[in-house]
Design a protein around this motif. Structure first.
Motif, PDB file in Angstrom:
ATOM      1  N   PRO A 184       0.818  -1.207   0.000  1.00  0.00           N
ATOM      2  CA  PRO A 184       0.000   0.000   0.000  1.00  0.00           C
ATOM      3  C   PRO A 184       0.854   1.260   0.000  1.00  0.00           C
ATOM      4  CG  PRO A 184      -0.039  -1.036   2.172  1.00  0.00           C
ATOM      5  CD  PRO A 184       0.885  -1.838   1.319  1.00  0.00           C
ATOM      6  N   CYS A 185       0.274   2.365  -0.461  1.00  0.00           N
ATOM      7  CA  CYS A 185       0.941   3.653  -0.324  1.00  0.00           C
ATOM      8  C   CYS A 185      -0.132   4.737  -0.265  1.00  0.00           C
ATOM      9  CB  CYS A 185       1.902   3.896  -1.491  1.00  0.00           C
ATOM     10  SG  CYS A 185       1.104   3.959  -3.081  1.00  0.00           S
ATOM     11  N   LEU A 186       0.274   5.906   0.235  1.00  0.00           N
ATOM     12  CA  LEU A 186      -0.658   7.026   0.357  1.00  0.00           C
ATOM     13  C   LEU A 186      -0.219   8.132  -0.590  1.00  0.00           C
ATOM     14  CD1 LEU A 186      -1.075   7.098   4.256  1.00  0.00           C
ATOM     15  CD2 LEU A 186      -2.627   6.120   2.550  1.00  0.00           C
ATOM     16  N   MET A 187      -1.199   8.752  -1.241  1.00  0.00           N
ATOM     17  CA  MET A 187      -0.906   9.750  -2.263  1.00  0.00           C
ATOM     18  C   MET A 187      -1.384  11.127  -1.798  1.00  0.00           C
ATOM     19  SD  MET A 187       0.276   7.519  -4.349  1.00  0.00           S
ATOM     20  CE  MET A 187       0.584   8.492  -5.810  1.00  0.00           C
ATOM     21  N   ASP A 188      -0.586  12.149  -2.101  1.00  0.00           N
ATOM     22  CA  ASP A 188      -1.012  13.501  -1.703  1.00  0.00           C
ATOM     23  C   ASP A 188      -1.859  14.139  -2.808  1.00  0.00           C
ATOM     24  OD1 ASP A 188       0.619  14.551  -3.665  1.00  0.00           O
ATOM     25  OD2 ASP A 188       2.219  15.141  -2.287  1.00  0.00           O
ATOM     26  N   GLU A 189      -2.252  15.406  -2.553  1.00  0.00           N
ATOM     27  CA  GLU A 189      -3.175  16.056  -3.501  1.00  0.00           C
ATOM     28  C   GLU A 189      -2.545  16.324  -4.862  1.00  0.00           C
ATOM     29  OE1 GLU A 189      -4.507  19.363  -1.253  1.00  0.00           O
ATOM     30  OE2 GLU A 189      -5.949  18.134  -0.156  1.00  0.00           O
ATOM     31  N   ASN A 190      -1.205  16.338  -4.899  1.00  0.00           N
ATOM     32  CA  ASN A 190      -0.538  16.566  -6.189  1.00  0.00           C
ATOM     33  C   ASN A 190      -0.240  15.278  -6.932  1.00  0.00           C
ATOM     34  OD1 ASN A 190      -0.443  19.301  -5.515  1.00  0.00           O
ATOM     35  ND2 ASN A 190       1.390  18.921  -4.251  1.00  0.00           N
ATOM     36  N   GLY A 191      -0.754  14.194  -6.396  1.00  0.00           N
ATOM     37  CA  GLY A 191      -0.547  12.926  -7.086  1.00  0.00           C
ATOM     38  C   GLY A 191       0.799  12.292  -6.779  1.00  0.00           C
TER      39      GLY A 191
ATOM     40  N   THR B  88       6.665  10.057   4.137  1.00  0.00           N
ATOM     41  CA  THR B  88       6.762  10.025   5.604  1.00  0.00           C
ATOM     42  C   THR B  88       5.879   8.899   6.126  1.00  0.00           C
ATOM     43  OG1 THR B  88       4.996  11.632   5.634  1.00  0.00           O
ATOM     44  CG2 THR B  88       7.228  12.481   5.932  1.00  0.00           C
ATOM     45  N   THR B  89       6.283   8.318   7.256  1.00  0.00           N
ATOM     46  CA  THR B  89       5.481   7.215   7.798  1.00  0.00           C
ATOM     47  C   THR B  89       4.112   7.727   8.228  1.00  0.00           C
ATOM     48  OG1 THR B  89       7.519   6.258   8.581  1.00  0.00           O
ATOM     49  CG2 THR B  89       5.501   5.309   9.462  1.00  0.00           C
TER      50      THR B  89
ATOM     51  N   ARG C  99      -1.904   6.755   8.073  1.00  0.00           N
ATOM     52  CA  ARG C  99      -0.898   5.806   8.539  1.00  0.00           C
ATOM     53  C   ARG C  99      -0.275   6.431   9.773  1.00  0.00           C
ATOM     54  NH1 ARG C  99       2.410   4.763   3.566  1.00  0.00           N
ATOM     55  NH2 ARG C  99       3.220   6.829   4.037  1.00  0.00           N
ATOM     56  N   ASN C 100      -0.222   5.683  10.874  1.00  0.00           N
ATOM     57  CA  ASN C 100       0.329   6.273  12.093  1.00  0.00           C
ATOM     58  C   ASN C 100       1.850   6.111  12.124  1.00  0.00           C
ATOM     59  OD1 ASN C 100       0.950   3.730  13.003  1.00  0.00           O
ATOM     60  ND2 ASN C 100      -0.607   3.673  14.622  1.00  0.00           N
ATOM     61  N   ALA C 101       2.445   6.581  13.211  1.00  0.00           N
ATOM     62  CA  ALA C 101       3.914   6.598  13.295  1.00  0.00           C
ATOM     63  C   ALA C 101       4.505   5.190  13.232  1.00  0.00           C
ATOM     64  CB  ALA C 101       4.337   7.300  14.573  1.00  0.00           C
ATOM     65  N   GLU C 102       3.679   4.198  13.597  1.00  0.00           N
ATOM     66  CA  GLU C 102       4.174   2.810  13.534  1.00  0.00           C
ATOM     67  C   GLU C 102       3.944   2.179  12.164  1.00  0.00           C
ATOM     68  OE1 GLU C 102       3.184   0.373  17.344  1.00  0.00           O
ATOM     69  OE2 GLU C 102       1.623   1.878  17.077  1.00  0.00           O
ATOM     70  N   GLY C 103       3.350   2.953  11.257  1.00  0.00           N
ATOM     71  CA  GLY C 103       3.108   2.418   9.917  1.00  0.00           C
ATOM     72  C   GLY C 103       1.814   1.621   9.808  1.00  0.00           C
ATOM     73  N   LEU C 104       0.924   1.759  10.799  1.00  0.00           N
ATOM     74  CA  LEU C 104      -0.345   1.017  10.751  1.00  0.00           C
ATOM     75  C   LEU C 104      -1.419   1.860  10.062  1.00  0.00           C
ATOM     76  CD1 LEU C 104      -0.375  -0.417  14.395  1.00  0.00           C
ATOM     77  CD2 LEU C 104       0.691  -1.368  12.341  1.00  0.00           C
ATOM     78  N   TYR C 105      -2.245   1.190   9.263  1.00  0.00           N
ATOM     79  CA  TYR C 105      -3.238   1.904   8.454  1.00  0.00           C
ATOM     80  C   TYR C 105      -4.603   1.934   9.123  1.00  0.00           C
ATOM     81  CZ  TYR C 105       0.008   1.930   4.556  1.00  0.00           C
ATOM     82  OH  TYR C 105       1.086   2.160   3.755  1.00  0.00           O
ATOM     83  N   ARG C 106      -5.229   3.106   8.976  1.00  0.00           N
ATOM     84  CA  ARG C 106      -6.630   3.231   9.361  1.00  0.00           C
ATOM     85  C   ARG C 106      -7.383   3.754   8.139  1.00  0.00           C
ATOM     86  NH1 ARG C 106      -9.372   7.252  13.844  1.00  0.00           N
ATOM     87  NH2 ARG C 106     -11.386   6.246  13.690  1.00  0.00           N
ATOM     88  N   ILE C 107      -8.421   3.041   7.748  1.00  0.00           N
ATOM     89  CA  ILE C 107      -9.181   3.454   6.562  1.00  0.00           C
ATOM     90  C   ILE C 107     -10.165   4.527   7.006  1.00  0.00           C
ATOM     91  CG2 ILE C 107     -10.646   2.664   4.650  1.00  0.00           C
ATOM     92  CD1 ILE C 107      -7.836   1.229   4.916  1.00  0.00           C
ATOM     93  N   THR C 108     -10.178   5.663   6.305  1.00  0.00           N
ATOM     94  CA  THR C 108     -11.058   6.746   6.745  1.00  0.00           C
ATOM     95  C   THR C 108     -12.349   6.828   5.934  1.00  0.00           C
ATOM     96  OG1 THR C 108      -9.628   8.177   5.431  1.00  0.00           O
ATOM     97  CG2 THR C 108      -9.286   8.183   7.802  1.00  0.00           C
TER      98      THR C 108
END
Ligand code: PRX
Length: 637
Positions: free
Chosen positions: A431-438, A443-444, A490-499
């Motif tokens: 998995p990865c997280l994307m910002d508004e600029n794509g 950062t974790t 994603r929290n500091a430990e790298g765990l995901y929470r689906i919003t």
């Protein structure tokens, strides 16, 4: 070392690392746990830009040999499917692996006899009775592509699915028991088939014993045909990438998407995740409360459990019948070890109080699971305290119809769990997280659009008949990434929470509902000019639907009776076009809808009004018609 069964955190980490470093080797050794007519030439070929994804190319197999035949040596008399009927006084049925084999083969022979061949599409519109699982497997036995339509969908929704993938045959029943109600499924099928000339055969399971009409030369009772059929049927040899099934899911726009899942990758991934997410052991009784009409039922009632030789409970009824203790009665009666349900069911049961579960012996439970939508803190703690008694790990499993299997979850008793966090990716999932600029956020600790960077074996390969839509929906928002449509942190430990969803799909009681098809249904009403649907928080359903409707020629409803009548007509229309699950909780008639200067409805504003967050609407001065906003707020329901 085989990573097939992960038993410790260290093993999880090793498996995960290996799956990212050497994905092909990783999945090849997982695939060694299955029965192949011929093994693969290559493990993976893919190109996300097309997108084209092939797993285990060159391999030959039949998934039913893996789910049934190979267990006959050691588990012939083990219960494969444990059927718990709607009425608790009707006896539960224990269908052994041998019996399942025989019944699947008989039905497969009936299908063949009716002219069904490899690649043909067969629609299954059935209640949660054993014949549903058996029909799924019978199609797979002969290489027919099943498309299960949830038996709560209306005739027109059913017809749309049958037409989209051009089914030749439908399996249905004379009716369905649902709590105290009996639903006449057959007449829904009859209505649907008025517009589906290519359906030549309808096989009817006798379940409720009501009087129904059979159309000559088309409809046949199934049982007499089964009675005459052979109990063996040579499995069709399938290519790894031959389609196994099509399952429809709502999109934010347009008609439902027929997600196509193929044979080998789906089998490997659903079985691997079942084993690990539920830590299933040979003697366990596992129960997933989903309907086989949804992906959860496909992967975690039928294919995943059976591929592991498990005992899988199938429940026909509802949690409130004959009373709110029903789920717990079933857990006690069958000594269920793993229990997998949806947050909406937990909230509905929590509302009835903890006395219900407290009167049953739930000590058999080892693992609890949830799926379908984010679970709120309160529901999580109720589940933990009153069902798990503080001793059962809870797996909050995040995934989608398109994914075929669970992608992000904790492993019970193995990796860390935090309420409301799905936590960690399964091996093979990047998995990865994307910002508004794509751009990918490195950062974790972060939040953004959730994408997956690399294919996993059970990703859907296309949308039936519309590969462009598949590419546009999932692979065009971000280059070379699968976009989930969900936001996550994603929290500091790298765990995901689906919003939650970041598009116009609203999850109501765990069911995905696209706003566009509902709006289209409403707009068909002669008095309606335009409508917009948004979600708002609901105690039990998670989200409920709020509709803003403008009437033609500024018609207004003059009396309360007239207003209520119109609301009823709108909901009836939605029921008829889509199904009762898509009905609106609130309907507000408005003179206009807030729009941008380019004419786009500003759902963001409507969403806030429906959720009573009106002090935080943002800048509305750039709207084409800012004046309507105040009026809508004033008349908010
Ligand atoms: O928004 C996510 C939500 O359900 C969507 C997928 O719905 P569907 O295709 O019907 O499949 C549901 C069962 C696999 C996702 O995009 N969702 C599913 N599970 C979770 C979830 N949201 C938060 N937490 C979950 N555990």
């Amino acid at each position: 070392m085989s990573h097939y069964h992960i038993k410790s955190e260290k093993q999880y980490q090793e498996a995960y690392l290996e799956s990212v470093k050497n994905p092909e080797e990783f999945w090849a050794q997982i695939a060694e746990n299955f029965q192949w007519t011929k093994k693969w030439d290559t493990v993976l070929n893919f190109d996300f830009s097309k997108p084209e994804i092939n797993w285990f190319q060159g391999a030959k197999l039949n998934i039913t040999e893996n789910c049934i035949d190979r267990h006959l040596f050691e588990r012939a008399n083990k219960t494969a499917l444990l059927f718990e009927p709607n009425d608790p006084s009707e006896e539960a049925a224990h269908i052994t692996y041998q019996q399942l084999h025989d019944r699947v083969c008989q039905l497969a022979n009936v299908l063949k006899d009716k002219g069904i061949k490899k690649g043909d599409r067969v629609c299954l519109y059935l209640p949660m009775v054993p014949e549903l699982a058996i029909s799924v497997l019978a199609c797979a036995r002969i290489g027919a592509i099943h498309t299960v339509v949830f038996a709560g969908f209306s005739a027109s929704a059913l017809a749309a699915r049958i037409l989209d993938c051009d089914c030749k045959l439908v399996v249905t029943s004379d009716g369905a028991f649902r709590g105290s109600k009996t639903i006449d499924l057959k007449s829904i099928v009859d209505n649907a088939l008025k517009n589906c000339p290519n359906v030549k055969t309808v096989l009817v399971v006798k379940r409720v014993h009501s009087e129904i009409s059979l159309t000559e030369n088309r409809d046949l009772w199934l049982q007499p045909l089964l009675d005459k059929a052979e109990k063996t049927c040579t499995p069709e040899v399938m290519d790894a990438e031959d389609p196994l099934f099509i399952l429809y899911t709502s999109g934010s726009t347009g008609k439902p998407k027929g997600m196509v899942h193929t044979t080998a990758g789906y089998m490997v991934y659903s079985a691997f995740t079942f084993k690990n997410v539920f830590q299933y052991e040979e003697e366990d009784v596992y129960w997933c409360t989903a309907d086989i009409g949804w992906i959860t039922g496909h992967s975690y009632i039928v294919y995943g459990p059976l591929a592991n030789g498990a005992t899988s409970v199938m429940f026909e009824g509802v949690p409130s019948y004959p009373d709110y203790g029903r789920f717990w009665d079933i857990v006690q009666k069958h000594k269920v070890n793993q229990f997998y349900t949806a947050p909406t069911a937990i909230r509905a049961l929590a509302k009835e109080g903890a006395t219900w579960p407290s009167t049953y012996d739930l000590s058999s439970l080892k693992v609890l699971g949830t799926v379908g939508e984010p679970i709120n803190d309160e529901a999580w703690h109720w589940y933990d305290e009153h069902i798990g008694k503080g001793t059962c790990p809870i797996v909050d499993t995040w995934w989608q119809t398109e994914n075929g299997g669970i992608l992000i979850t904790s492993l019970p008793g193995i990796t860390k769990q935090i309420p409301t966090f799905a936590t960690l990716p399964m091996p093979g999932i990047q998995p990865c997280l994307m910002d508004e600029n794509g751009e990918e956020i490195n950062t974790t600790e972060a939040s953004g659009g959730l994408c997956i960077k690399f294919p996993w074996p059970s990703i859907a390969r296309t949308i039936w008949g519309n590969h462009d839509r598949y590419r546009d929906t999932y692979f065009s928002a971000y280059k070379n990434k699968y976009f989930t449509g969900d936001g996550a942190l994603r929290n500091a430990e790298g765990l995901y929470r689906i919003t939650g969803r970041v598009d116009d799909v609203i999850i109501v009681s765990g069911h995905n509902l696209g706003t566009a098809p509902i709006e289209d249904a409403i707009d068909e009403h002669l008095k309606v000019s335009e409508s917009a649907i948004v979600g708002f928080p609901h105690d039990i359903k998670g989200n409920a639907l709020y509709g803003y409707v403008t009437l033609v020629n500024s018609l207004s409803t003059s009396s309360e009776t007239e207003t209520n009548q119109l609301k009823k007509e709108i909901n009836d229309l939605i029921s008829a076009k889509i199904g009762p699950i898509a009905k609106l909780d609130k309907i507000q008639f408005t003179e206009g809808l807030p729009k941008t200067r380019s004419g786009k409805i500003m759902r963001r504003i409507l969403r806030k009004i429906a959720s009573n967050e009106t002090n935080n609407l943002g800048d509305i001065s750039t709207l084409l018609n800012p004046e309507v906003v105040e009026k809508i707020i004033e008349e908010r329901l």
